[in-house]
Design an enzyme around this catalytic site. Structure first.
Site, PDB file in Angstrom:
ATOM      1  CB  CYS A   7      46.737  54.949  61.178  1.00  0.00           C
ATOM      2  SG  CYS A   7      45.159  54.268  60.650  1.00  0.00           S
ATOM      3  CB  CYS A  13      41.473  60.107  57.891  1.00  0.00           C
ATOM      4  SG  CYS A  13      42.157  58.811  56.832  1.00  0.00           S
TER       5      CYS A  13
END
Ligand code: DGL
Length: 286
Positions: A80, A191
């Site tokens: 992440c 992302c």
């Protein structure tokens, strides 16, 4: 006990994300490390992380890593960008002996490869506002113009299993509008949820723009770290994949099936796929 027989070698790689986005990294890890067990934790009770404060994201990430280590993970992959930006430094300070691999937007390869001299990064507000990001641009952009685009709403779409269709494309058109008339030739997917939108993104930006996903490089880095520390699993035989969510289990399972179902199906006979809910991961303040 020889290193090969050490229980740590057979321990899983812990992979963490706010939700299902990290599965785009998990599948790359699997590609380069097929003989490793994995434990994937999705903090869907708190997804999305992108709009939360850095302190909040750091606290959630610390809680997640602490849980993965309790479960015996031998290596942690923070799959992440937002969590890495907020917590990587403090995680490494807190657990100096634990190998922790993080993510960052792939500014360096995009800047090296661009021919037009203009690239864009699509990421969450948390990633783009972090000091880590400006330092990355400073170090690696090297005269290349880097445009930043906040992917508002996209994480939620992937979490809802909405990967294509008019609503996704309309959202993407809005997000890309600022670079519509600029000759960017590389778009960095900053992302881990966004590789699952690759087809829709490519359709909107057109065939001349190369999408840059750092997941394969992160997986190779995980392999390097395991090799350097002699932590590879040397045991022959089945490995286990566990998928854990802090959120709703049926929704998690169905999203997982949509995103990586092909891999899970091909592995059915030789691997142990489990999923269950862990509701203990709580945000406990900064
Ligand atoms: N996959 C996370 C990332 O790479 C998504 C963050 C979020 O939950 O907003 O940044």
């Amino acid at each position: 006990m020889t290193p090969e027989r050490s229980p740590l070698n057979a321990a899983p790689i812990g992979v963490f994300d706010s939700g299902v986005g990290g599965l785009s990294v998990w599948r790359e890890i699997l590609r380069v490390l097929p003989h490793e067990s994995t434990l994937y934790l999705a903090d869907q009770a708190h997804v999305p992380y992108g709009g939360r404060s850095a302190q909040e994201v750091a606290a959630l990430t610390h809680a997640a890593v602490s849980w993965l280590l309790e479960q015996g993970a031998k290596l942690i992959v923070i799959a992440c960008n937002t969590a890495s930006a907020a917590a990587l430094t403090s995680l490494r300070q807190r657990w100096p002996d634990v190998p922790i691999v993080g993510m960052e937007p792939a500014i360096k390869p995009a800047s090296q490869a661009t021919k037009t001299g203009s690239v864009a990064v699509l990421a969450t507000p948390g990633t783009l506002r972090a000091p880590r990001f400006s330092s990355l641009v400073k170090r690696f952009a090297n005269g290349v113009q880097v445009y930043t685009l906040m992917g508002a709403g996209l994480v939620e779409m992937v979490e809802r299993n909405e990967l294509d269709g008019p609503a996704v494309e309309e959202r993407l058109q809005q997000i890309m509008a600022p670079v519509q008339d600029i000759a960017i030739d590389h778009l960095v997917l900053g992302c881990t949820h966004f590789p699952f939108l690759s087809d829709a993104i490519q359709k909107v930006v057109g065939g001349n723009v190369t999408l840059v996903d750092p997941a394969p490089a992160v997986a190779r880095q995980a392999r390097r770290v395991l090799q350097n520390r002699q932590l590879q699993n040397k045991n022959a035989g089945p490995v286990s994949w566990r998928f854990v969510t802090t959120g709703d289990l049926p929704a998690f399972q169905s999203a997982t099936e949509r995103l990586i179902g092909d891999i899970l199906a091909s592995a059915e006979n030789r691997l142990n796929f489990q999923a269950w809910t862990n509701n203990q991961l709580q945000f406990s303040g900064a």
